[in-house]
Design an enzyme around this catalytic site. Sequence first.
Site, PDB file in Angstrom:
ATOM      1  N   ASP A   1     -10.597   1.686  -3.723  1.00  0.00           N
ATOM      2  CA  ASP A   1     -11.059   1.328  -2.380  1.00  0.00           C
ATOM      3  C   ASP A   1     -12.569   1.171  -2.314  1.00  0.00           C
ATOM      4  O   ASP A   1     -13.093   0.738  -1.303  1.00  0.00           O
ATOM      5  CB  ASP A   1     -10.624   2.385  -1.356  1.00  0.00           C
ATOM      6  CG  ASP A   1      -9.272   2.042  -0.765  1.00  0.00           C
ATOM      7  OD1 ASP A   1      -8.721   0.986  -1.113  1.00  0.00           O
ATOM      8  OD2 ASP A   1      -8.761   2.837   0.050  1.00  0.00           O
TER       9      ASP A   1
ATOM     10  N   ASP B   1       0.829  -1.205   0.000  1.00  0.00           N
ATOM     11  CA  ASP B   1       0.000   0.000   0.000  1.00  0.00           C
ATOM     12  C   ASP B   1       0.870   1.265   0.000  1.00  0.00           C
ATOM     13  O   ASP B   1       2.087   1.212   0.264  1.00  0.00           O
ATOM     14  CB  ASP B   1      -0.879  -0.034   1.266  1.00  0.00           C
ATOM     15  CG  ASP B   1      -2.213   0.669   1.079  1.00  0.00           C
ATOM     16  OD1 ASP B   1      -2.330   1.481   0.147  1.00  0.00           O
ATOM     17  OD2 ASP B   1      -3.124   0.405   1.885  1.00  0.00           O
TER      18      ASP B   1
END
Length: 693
Positions: A496, A437
């Site tokens: 997301d 990430d």
Amino acid sequence: MLHLRAAGVSLVLDARGASAPTVVHWGSDLGDLDANVLAALADAAVPAVPPSSIDVPLRLSLWPSLAEGWTGRPALAGHRQGVPAPALRLLDVQVQEQAATVRGESADGSLELTTVLELSAEGVLRVRHRLLNRGAGDFDLAGLDVRLPIPEQAAELLDFTGLWAHERQPQRTPLRHGVWSRESRHGRPGHDDAFLLMAGVPGFGFRSGQVWAVHLAFSGDKTLHAERSALGHGCLGGGELLAPGEVRLAPGETYETPWLVAVHSATGIDGLSDRLHPWIRARATLRHPRPVVLNTWEAVYFDHDLAVLTDLADAAAEAGVERFVLDDGWFTGRRDDRRALGDWQVDPSVWPDGLHPLISRVHAAGMEFGLWVEPEMISPDSQLAREHPSWVLGGGTGHTWRWQRVLDLGNPEAYACLRDRLVALLTEYPIAFLKWDHNRDLLTPGSAHRQTTALYRLLAELKAAFPDVEIESCASGGARIDLGILDLVDRFWTSDTNDPLDRQSIQRWTSVLIPPEYLGGHLGDATAHVTGRHSALGFRLATALFGSAGIEWNLTTATPAERAEIAAWIAEYKRLRPLLHSGTVVRADSPDPALRLHGVVAQDRTAALFALVSLGSPRSALPPPARFPGLDPDRRYTVRPIGTPPRTVQDAPPAWLRTGEATLPGRVLAEAGLPVPLLAPEQALLLEVTETP
Ligand code: DGJ
């Protein structure tokens, strides 16, 4: 004269004489031209001399500069102690199959520029420059861009913008006189990344119109631009965005630009994917089949508990999941998003026996284990930051973002410490997959080049040491999806948001460039966590199917009926994934923005899977027929619905669906099409198409 030709694309380069070479043609194949015809073509392309201009015809070269009379953006910008970069002249050209290496130098010999142009068998052109400082002192590089000409018909631009959970929003604009420059200074491409800059005939669609497109294969600061001068010259280009002083070449040093990947299609946007997907698939070494993932983020967030996660792993395995990924929250002190990045040791207070008990259970259930990391970051509230404050990029000044700062990977000690910690993790635990990430912009001037190249180095080192470990590029969802990092990763976290309505668009547009098997698409909760919107299970399943499918939901809270439906969906996905992950992606142009038809057609065109999708209420009670692109016009196919039946608003379905199938030639399915059921908003109908002798 040079002529590179492949798969219906021609690139003609005029490299005669000593001036900078000129791309005479980049576009549709011009046929087999001998040297005389190529020379005649280049001569015929020399334009008139307009009034109030230089006294010779102006041609846009591979290295446009003021010295040539080009007053648009130059290819090379920089200076040596205040003296601007001199103009370049051609030294020599080497050709190897479908590649050319063009070398030039400045008149004083202080700079050498080498340009490599490669045309792949799929018709994908990639171009990069390499600059060598042959002078006595430092050369301060301000910018080095690749430019390719586009003709006057390319008058409309399409590129992308976006936000967190809203990546890849398309935007169209006419190409007028001037520069349309999309610039990323995020230190990552960003949610608003221009991604793929297309220039086409006005109104170009998925299936029609000539289009020229460029992408920069780089994950740091960059620009993609289109330019048309008042004289009429047009070009597409791109390069790394360099801050003052960011790249200073000492004598003997070189700087190499990222590849500008350039694609032409005579048949609309799908034609771009038709070149890009096979090219990416041929270069990359992605392992198949792509495993079905369960990622724990939206299931438990930071609330890690072995018993809960064990139950989740069992439920996942029962449904047919093949890879269980433990997301954020496993390392020391990480109880929320305000602390602990950098302390990459398993938290003993949450995991007294380490991750072993969970991993053993995951393995026993027949799944691989994956782990979330965010290696390039450091929390001010972390042991690492307290011990090594000087490792924080920018000295720890400026704004925090998600309460975190950036670890300076350009610092050799910080880099080595991070690498060793990751190596220790991968050595101690049997980890098959890292979800990597990156949740903030860098916001430190002049850091993006060093940070991005260090990241590439780190990924390459880890890949070399652990060749079986797959890596997913995630950056708050899809803020780092590009062909630079694709060489080093195996999956992208596309966004997301797991809201299928938003995902329909995000996946549709991201897959213009990236093949769907790289794009993580997860089945989320009925009420999407990001948007709060409620969606039917069938719509969520049909949306997640067209990618690298997975689940992001606490399955233990699903009803037995839902779990059975999910298990059936996973079984169907496993049956269909060889097609979904190797076929040709097709998208029909729709006159109604509320309705879409997209699909994947097998390379041998024996089978296909389509999804008819309603994003909202249709414009007319009886929407236009579904016209199926990409099938062989001369073969017969049977079309059958599969999967969860969508909700409809109709008194009776179209006749062919009452009988359950229709068998027609591909030409008829493409031209006349089939009447569609009247889908309620936010529904999808899956249609499997098989060749029928
Ligand atoms: C942002 C990612 O995009 C999410 O999927 C999740 O991994 C969180 N970070 C965890 O902090």
